[in-house]
Every structure is written in structure tokens, then in C-alpha cells.
Scaffold this motif. Structure first.
Motif, PDB file in Angstrom:
ATOM      1  N   GLY A   1      -6.622   4.043   7.562  1.00  0.00           N
ATOM      2  CA  GLY A   1      -5.357   3.395   7.271  1.00  0.00           C
ATOM      3  C   GLY A   1      -4.374   3.535   8.410  1.00  0.00           C
TER       4      GLY A   1
ATOM      5  N   VAL B   1       0.849  -1.196   0.000  1.00  0.00           N
ATOM      6  CA  VAL B   1       0.000   0.000   0.000  1.00  0.00           C
ATOM      7  C   VAL B   1       0.882   1.243   0.000  1.00  0.00           C
ATOM      8  CG1 VAL B   1      -1.735   1.302   1.302  1.00  0.00           C
ATOM      9  CG2 VAL B   1      -1.836  -1.202   1.244  1.00  0.00           C
TER      10      VAL B   1
ATOM     11  N   ASP C   1      -2.890   5.379  -1.591  1.00  0.00           N
ATOM     12  CA  ASP C   1      -3.887   4.310  -1.697  1.00  0.00           C
ATOM     13  C   ASP C   1      -4.856   4.320  -0.523  1.00  0.00           C
ATOM     14  OD1 ASP C   1      -2.746   3.303  -4.048  1.00  0.00           O
ATOM     15  OD2 ASP C   1      -1.349   2.015  -2.938  1.00  0.00           O
TER      16      ASP C   1
ATOM     17  N   PRO D   1      -5.493  -0.939   5.108  1.00  0.00           N
ATOM     18  CA  PRO D   1      -4.380  -0.343   4.360  1.00  0.00           C
ATOM     19  C   PRO D   1      -3.241   0.050   5.302  1.00  0.00           C
ATOM     20  CG  PRO D   1      -6.483   0.601   3.669  1.00  0.00           C
ATOM     21  CD  PRO D   1      -6.756  -0.200   4.910  1.00  0.00           C
TER      22      PRO D   1
END
Length: 286
Positions: free
Chosen positions: A161, A122, A126, A188
Motif C-alpha cells: 500500500g 482506503v 484496509d 491501496p
């Protein structure tokens, strides 16, 4: 069915798809190197074991580099179905004896299923962002179990994330994968240097919160509306000093006993849920 018959059953079922692997086979050596972190691992390979972990790898459509199974330990329809599934997707499928499987298994009573997978890769960009988004930054954490616990909490709290800087533990560590309860496959997780992380936070309009025992502001009195980044520091050294020279808000968990702080995994979990529930409108602080 004895051992020889069980082995032959799988060989007959999957002709030309199974490799017999002894203790010196390259695939067995690869697993040992990964478990011991004894060789470079540029592809980010990780060893996972058991029905639960392998089912999560399938669910998240991870790349399976190799699959290793021991028919002597497979006694359920679920186990055999997992063999069916992994032989179709693995780069190599290796049948091993109980003795060989015991060399590479980290479980006392394993179910004969093990795979080498590629961890998801990742980049910062992203990470999916919305108007109200929460990320957690792990700054120099050293204990894989703590990192996995935080990743699991990030999944549960619906965090956008996880960003890892000043990395001190490998993200493919078996203890990290296990303690994340598979969340390391789906949340992520981006790795970068501190300057890259700061530039990304600035570009995307994040407010930065530092967990600090010297803070005056209790974590539940802070407002996390908009885009918020929670920084958790290393178990030994805390948060890097560079963060304190940037715009930030320090927050703390009040301690009413003899201890002056909580384990970083526990503390980060508490604050992630507070921030997430505020952002989702589930709690409203006055």
C-alpha cells in the motif's frame, strides 16, 4: 452517418437513459470544477477520459457518478461497446456536441468518452499485510506526476500500500491518475496525518527507511526482511524532521556524476524494487 443521425442512433438505442447536455449543464460544470479544483470535493471524484482509462474503471468496479460521450468522435466498435457498458452503470449519461466535449477534454485527439468516478477510499487498516510486507509513505510530495509515478511503481513492485501524509497534491488530479497508468484505482492508497501513520507502523512492526542523500548506507546493502516502510520526502523540503526523532535507517542511492540526487519518482522506484525483490526472494544480497 452524419452527426444528427449518430446522435439519434444512441437516443433510439437507449430511450430514457440519455441526457442532452449543453455547455451550461450542471454535469458539464461539474467536470470543469473538478478539472480546475475550484470547488470542494468531499466524495473524492475524479475525471477520467478515453477507452483505456474507462476500461480500467470498469475492471476495478469504481462508482461512476456520470458518463459523458460525444457520438461525433466514436468511430470504433470498442468505443460503442464502452458507451453500452457505462450507460448501464453511470448515475447520469450525457450526450454532448463536439464543441462541448472539446471544452472539457484534456486530450487533443480524444475518442469522445469521459467519466466522473469516485476514487477508492482506503483506511490504514484496509492495507493487506503479510509477514513480509512493503509500504511506501509519501511525505508532502507536491507534484501529481511524481505521486502517480510512485503509485505505478508500487503496483509493479507488488507493494502492499501507499500512505500519503502532509498531502500537498490532490489524489484525484488528472495528471496523477494518468501518470499512475490506472494503478491509482487498484493500489491501496490511504491518507492520514503523520501521528496516525506512525502509530500504525509501530502497531504492525514496521522498520522505517528514510531516503536521504546524507546517508552512509547504500540502498542495496540494507535488509528489508519483515515489514518495511520506505519514506519519500517532498521535492522541495525532503522528509519531515519528525521522522528523524523516531527509530529509522537512512539509505541512499550512490551518485557518480555531477547531480547529487535523482527525481523522487525515479529514486523511490529504484528502492521499491530493491526492497520488493529482496522480500520476494528474487535477489539475495551478501
Amino acid at each position: 452517418m452524419d452527426t444528427e443521425d449518430r446522435n439519434q442512433y444512441f437516443v433510439d438505442k437507449y430511450p430514457d437513459k440519455i441526457i442532452f447536455a449543453g455547455s451550461k449543464h450542471s454535469r458539464i460544470k461539474q467536470v470543469e470544477h473538478l478539472l480546475n479544483n475550484s470547488k470542494p470535493n468531499p466524495r473524492g471524484l475524479a475525471v477520467i477520459e478515453g477507452l483505456w482509462a474507462l476500461s480500467l474503471a470498469l475492471r476495478n468496479q469504481l462508482v461512476v457518478d456520470s458518463f459523458i460521450f460525444c457520438p461525433e468522435f466514436i468511430h470504433t466498435p470498442e468505443g460503442e461497446a464502452m458507451v453500452d457498458a457505462f450507460i448501464q452503470v453511470a448515475g447520469d449519461s450525457c450526450l454532448v456536441s463536439a464543441k462541448v466535449f472539446g471544452r472539457i477534454s484534456e486530450r487533443e485527439r480524444g475518442d469522445g468518452l469521459l467519466a466522473v468516478i469516485e476514487m477508492p477510499k482506503v483506511d490504514l487498516d484496509d492495507i493487506p499485510l503479510a509477514e513480509n510486507s512493503l509500504v511506501v509513505i509519501l511525505d508532502g510530495l507536491e507534484i501529481p506526476g511524481n505521486i502517480g509515478t510512485i503509485i505505478r511503481a508500487a503496483d509493479g513492485a507488488g507493494v502492499a500500500g501507499v500512505i500519503v501524509i502532509n498531502r500537498k497534491a490532490r489524489l484525484n488530479h488528472p495528471k496523477l491518475v494518468r501518470s499512475s497508468q490506472g494503478a491509482a484505482f487498484s493500489v491501496p492508497i490511504a491518507q492520514c496525518d503523520p501521528d496516525q501513520a506512525c502509530a500504525w507502523l509501530d502497531k504492525n512492526g514496521f522498520t522505517v527507511f528514510l531516503t536521504d542523500t546524507d546517508a552512509q548506507l547504500d540502498y542495496f546493502r540494507a535488509s528489508y526482511r519483515g515489514r518495511s516502510a520506505l519514506v519519500a520526502g517532498s521535492e522541495r523540503y525532503g522528509i519531515s524532521q519528525a521522522w528523524y526523532s523516531r527509530p529509522h535507517t537512512k539509505i541512499r542511492i550512490p551518485m557518480y556524476g555531477n547531480c547529487d540526487s535523482l527525481n523522487v519518482g525515479v529514486a523511490t522506484t529504484i528502492m521499491l524494487y530493491e526492497a520488493s525483490l529482496q522480500l520476494k526472494g528474487r535477489i539475495i544480497r551478501q
